[in-house]
Design a protein around this motif. Structure first.
Motif, short mmCIF file in Angstrom:
data_model
loop_
_atom_site.label_atom_id
_atom_site.label_comp_id
_atom_site.label_asym_id
_atom_site.label_seq_id
_atom_site.Cartn_x
_atom_site.Cartn_y
_atom_site.Cartn_z
N SER A 145 0.42 -1.68 -0.17
CA SER A 145 -0.14 -0.29 -0.14
C SER A 145 0.79 1.24 -0.03
O SER A 145 0.38 2.41 -0.48
CB SER A 145 -0.94 0.05 1.24
N ARG A 146 1.74 1.20 0.57
CA ARG A 146 3.07 2.66 0.33
C ARG A 146 4.33 2.39 -1.09
O ARG A 146 4.36 3.51 -0.95
CB ARG A 146 4.17 2.40 1.55
N MET A 147 3.67 1.58 -2.00
CA MET A 147 4.20 1.47 -3.10
C MET A 147 3.75 2.64 -4.06
O MET A 147 2.57 2.47 -3.98
CB MET A 147 4.37 0.59 -3.71
N GLU A 148 3.51 3.98 -4.43
CA GLU A 148 3.12 4.53 -5.10
C GLU A 148 3.02 3.93 -6.40
O GLU A 148 2.32 4.82 -7.09
CB GLU A 148 4.10 5.97 -5.15
N LEU A 149 4.16 3.53 -7.02
CA LEU A 149 3.82 3.26 -8.49
C LEU A 149 2.71 2.27 -8.88
O LEU A 149 2.91 1.44 -9.82
CB LEU A 149 5.08 3.19 -9.04
N LEU A 150 2.39 1.62 -7.79
CA LEU A 150 0.95 0.73 -7.54
C LEU A 150 0.15 0.96 -7.90
O LEU A 150 -1.07 0.34 -8.28
CB LEU A 150 0.98 -0.56 -6.55
N HIS A 151 -0.41 2.18 -7.55
CA HIS A 151 -1.18 3.02 -7.46
C HIS A 151 -1.48 4.24 -9.01
O HIS A 151 -0.52 4.52 -9.73
CB HIS A 151 -1.43 3.48 -6.02
N SER A 152 -3.10 4.82 -9.41
CA SER A 152 -2.73 5.38 -10.19
C SER A 152 -4.50 6.19 -9.63
O SER A 152 -4.87 5.28 -9.13
CB SER A 152 -2.89 4.96 -11.49
N GLY A 153 -4.01 6.92 -9.74
CA GLY A 153 -5.06 8.09 -9.09
C GLY A 153 -5.83 7.62 -7.82
O GLY A 153 -7.14 8.09 -7.53
N GLY A 154 -5.03 7.45 -6.66
CA GLY A 154 -5.42 7.36 -5.40
C GLY A 154 -5.49 5.89 -5.29
O GLY A 154 -6.79 5.49 -3.83
N VAL A 156 -5.21 1.26 -6.88
CA VAL A 156 -4.10 0.01 -7.13
C VAL A 156 -4.78 0.12 -8.31
O VAL A 156 -5.65 -0.03 -8.91
CB VAL A 156 -4.84 -0.77 -6.44
N LYS A 157 -3.40 -0.07 -9.69
CA LYS A 157 -3.46 0.21 -10.48
C LYS A 157 -4.52 -1.39 -10.96
O LYS A 157 -5.05 -2.51 -10.50
CB LYS A 157 -2.49 -0.30 -11.57
N ASP A 158 -5.04 -0.77 -12.36
CA ASP A 158 -6.14 -3.10 -12.35
C ASP A 158 -5.29 -3.95 -13.10
O ASP A 158 -4.51 -3.23 -14.50
CB ASP A 158 -6.74 -2.17 -13.64
N ILE A 159 -5.16 -4.53 -12.29
CA ILE A 159 -3.19 -5.54 -12.76
C ILE A 159 -4.20 -6.84 -12.68
O ILE A 159 -5.26 -7.27 -12.52
CB ILE A 159 -2.75 -5.78 -11.53
N GLN A 160 -3.88 -7.37 -14.64
CA GLN A 160 -4.56 -8.02 -15.29
C GLN A 160 -3.94 -9.63 -14.87
O GLN A 160 -4.85 -10.53 -14.06
CB GLN A 160 -4.17 -8.05 -16.98
N SER A 161 -2.44 -9.75 -14.19
CA SER A 161 -1.89 -10.96 -13.65
C SER A 161 -0.51 -10.90 -12.98
O SER A 161 -0.22 -9.54 -12.86
CB SER A 161 -2.55 -12.05 -14.72
N LEU A 329 -2.17 -10.52 -1.69
CA LEU A 329 -2.53 -10.39 -3.40
C LEU A 329 -4.26 -9.64 -2.84
O LEU A 329 -4.60 -9.39 -4.28
CB LEU A 329 -2.67 -12.11 -2.68
N SER A 330 -4.98 -10.31 -2.22
CA SER A 330 -5.71 -9.00 -1.90
C SER A 330 -5.99 -8.31 -1.95
O SER A 330 -6.93 -7.30 -1.80
CB SER A 330 -6.12 -9.77 -0.36
N TYR A 331 -4.55 -7.29 -1.47
CA TYR A 331 -4.38 -5.96 -1.39
C TYR A 331 -4.24 -5.48 -3.44
O TYR A 331 -5.18 -5.20 -4.11
CB TYR A 331 -3.62 -5.11 -1.27
N ILE A 332 -3.57 -6.25 -3.66
CA ILE A 332 -3.35 -6.45 -5.93
C ILE A 332 -4.92 -6.51 -5.98
O ILE A 332 -4.96 -5.20 -7.42
CB ILE A 332 -2.21 -6.60 -5.91
N CYS A 333 -5.42 -7.49 -5.98
CA CYS A 333 -6.70 -8.03 -6.53
C CYS A 333 -6.58 -8.34 -7.69
O CYS A 333 -6.97 -7.76 -8.69
CB CYS A 333 -7.91 -6.91 -5.82
N PRO A 334 -5.63 -9.17 -8.34
CA PRO A 334 -5.55 -8.74 -9.91
C PRO A 334 -6.93 -9.76 -10.57
O PRO A 334 -7.15 -10.84 -9.68
CB PRO A 334 -4.11 -9.39 -10.13
N VAL A 335 -6.85 -9.56 -11.49
CA VAL A 335 -7.70 -10.58 -12.58
C VAL A 335 -7.55 -12.70 -12.40
O VAL A 335 -7.63 -13.70 -12.02
CB VAL A 335 -8.35 -10.70 -13.88
#
Length: 573
Positions: A145-154, A156-161, A329-335
């Motif tokens: 949650s503290r990695m800024e570049l895993l986020h966009s617009g506040g 988590v980025k929409d991560i496919q895999s 993984l539950s924080y990233i929540c990919p497809v």
């Protein structure tokens, strides 16, 4: 041991941490860190030949990984083909096929993995979605949650895999003490031993060439003693580490290595060969950092466990624990999630049973507009309803193609068998006449293709297929019998339907005027739909069955019809 084969499904022209077999065809290579199980084929002759024949193939890694890699002469041939990317700096890379000239643009971001010096995770963003490859990683709970570049617009980025380090994806390793807790336990043991006398020595029995620098630097800083290692060349450009290490054997903390280090220690001799200082025998203990050993314990243990007269085990992990993996993984929540490692004693299916519930379902992904997409949907249509035909009541998605099955639920004796076309599916007959059962079956399903255009002009109504142009109503029967060779339908059946509908209305307690009943029955058998209820013309006379029969005969034979107009006066009452 990594089971990842080097290629991601989303970006198959990239190879990560694997450099043999199919990976020899890659357009670009990535190395997450310098541990041997992630460097298979990196110095193979086949890869050397590939580099000699190509001018646009490069290896991408972190600056620290490059330094560590090039300290070995075996990898020096990579020197001019390595491109370093700074941590947390999104960088665009062109993936070029030298044979065809085809080019693909990908943005890659390196994120700290916390595994060993220089270790990173790779975040890829391109035309096939956002994909995260973790390599080997150790992240504490909440660290993602503290990695800024895993986020966009506040968010988590929409991560496919996610291609995930699952080394300890096993309930036995649910909770592994943090590095800080492990460090404190080791520090207290080392301090209590080396402070007894200058001849009390500690040997850190570390299995890897590097990766324990966190432990070395902290022990040296706290106790003011440099740690003895075999060589320093790999750290020559890392002053923060180099300051705490030495090649001088006359120190109280050793991390030297030897192919038969365990045997050397049994003879009270350190791997570097020293047995005494100033002719005084050394008093030595060994501390072996490990994690697997602790996971195999049946009962909870301390961070430090004594295993012999002068040997200890210390819990120290390079990989995230079971609970840390689930938290990440539950924080990233990919497809999708793909395990990079299958823990000992487990299978791929068992690992996926743990990981899959932590992903989001594909249905929760924001839908993407696909102009050429297709959708097949089955809908039940009751043609004997008194309401308007609802085939097009629901707005259909413009870019999609639907196939809608008709369920033919007809009244007994509604049509004679002569009125049905030859290609009409067989209907089960009852003694009362031609009757379709109410249960839909594939053999009774006729499909109409509803294909709509994205353009504003040129829209056309679909023509029903031949299988639907019989037995649906008077208008379709007239079209079929325009051929004089075809028998004229029994039009009196048409009026029987009106009587049946009127009778149904009477039984249900509804009253409808004769003209409305006729309109409803005609409209129910039509494939056209209307949004408006058309009232009867004032002073209009209902046609008698004889008039309609004559009219339909003329229509069926193609004769012209002359409608007599009656002059009306406003004074008529």
């Amino acid at each position: 041991m990594s089971s990842f084969q080097g290629q991601m499904a989303e970006y198959p022209t990239i190879s990560i941490d694997r450099f043999d077999r199919e990976n020899l065809k890659a357009r670009a290579y990535f190395l997450s860190h310098c541990h041997k199980d992630h460097m298979k084929g990196l110095r193979a002759p086949s890869l050397k030949r590939r580099l000699e024949c190509s001018l646009k193939v490069f290896l991408y890694c972190s600056p620290v990984t490059k330094e560590l890699l090039l300290t070995s002469p075996k990898y020096r041939f990579w020197e001019n083909r390595i491109i370093t990317i700074e941590i947390e700096t999104p960088t665009q890379i062109s993936l070029v096929d030298e044979a065809s000239g085809e080019k693909e643009e990908v943005v890659v971001t390196l994120l700290p993995a916390g595994h060993c010096p220089g270790s990173v995770m790779f975040l890829f963003q391109g035309s096939n979605g956002t994909v995260l490859y973790t390599g080997d990683f150790r992240l504490a709970k909440g660290e993602a949650s503290r990695m800024e570049l895993l986020h966009s617009g506040g968010r988590v980025k929409d991560i496919q895999s996610v291609y995930l380090d699952t080394t300890f994806c096993d309930p036995r390793f649910y909770q592994i003490p943090s590095r800080e807790q492990c460090l404190r336990g080791i520090l207290e043991l080392v301090r209590s031993w080396v402070t007894r006398s200058p001849h009390h020595v500690v040997w850190l029995n570390c299995k890897a060439a590097y990766g324990y620098e966190y432990l070395f630097t902290n022990l040296s800083e706290e106790l003011g003693v440099q740690v003895h290692v075999d060589k320093l060349d790999m750290f020559k450009n890392m002053p923060d580490i180099l300051h705490h290490l030495t090649t001088d054997r006359n120190t109280q903390i050793h991390a030297c290595r030897h192919p038969k280090a365990e045997e050397c220690f049994q003879w009270n001799k350190l791997p570097c060969g020293i047995t005494s200082q100033n002719k005084t025998a050394l008093h030595t203990i060994s501390i072996k950092p490990s994690t697997m050993w602790f996971g195999e314990r049946t009962r909870k243990t301390n961070v430090i466990v004594r295993t012999g007269e002068s040997s200890y085990r210390a819990c120290f992990s390079f990989h995230s624990s079971f609970s840390e993996i689930k938290d990440f993984l539950s924080y990233i929540c990919p497809v999708n999630v793909y395990p990079n490692v299958i823990p000992v004693g487990l299978t791929v299916d068992k690992v996926m049973d743990v990981l899959k519930p932590l992903c989001r379902s594909p249905q929760s992904v924001e839908p993407k507009y696909k102009p050429l997409g297709k959708l097949k949907r089955a809908r039940t249509i009751h043609l004997d309803s008194e309401e308007d035909d609802d085939l097009f009541d629901d707005p259909l998605p413009t870019p999609l193609r639907h196939k809608v099955p008709y369920q033919l639920t007809l009244q007994p004796e509604l049509f004679s068998m002569k009125a049905l076309p030859l290609d009409q599916p067989e209907l089960r007959q009852s003694p009362g006449g031609c009757k379709a059962e109410s249960v839909w079956s594939p053999s009774l399903a006729n499909f109409i293709d509803c294909e709509e255009s994205n353009s504003d002009s040129g829209e056309e109504l679909e023509t029903p297929p031949p299988s639907l142009q019989g037995g649906l109503g008077p208008s379709t029967l007239v079209q079929q019998n325009a051929d004089p060779d075809v028998d004229i339908p029994q039009w009196e059946v048409f009026f029987k339907r009106r009587d049946e509908i009127t009778e149904l209305d009477t039984l249900s307690g509804r009253k409808s005027p004769p003209e409305k009943t006729l309109l409803s029955s005609t409209r129910a058998d039509s494939q056209s739909s209307s949004d408006f209820e058309i009232p009867s013309t004032p002073e209009a006379e209902l046609p008698t069955p004889e008039h309609l029969q004559c009219l339909y005969r003329k229509l069926a034979t193609g004769q012209s019809i002359v409608v007599e107009k009656r002059k009306c006066s406003l004074l008529d009452s």
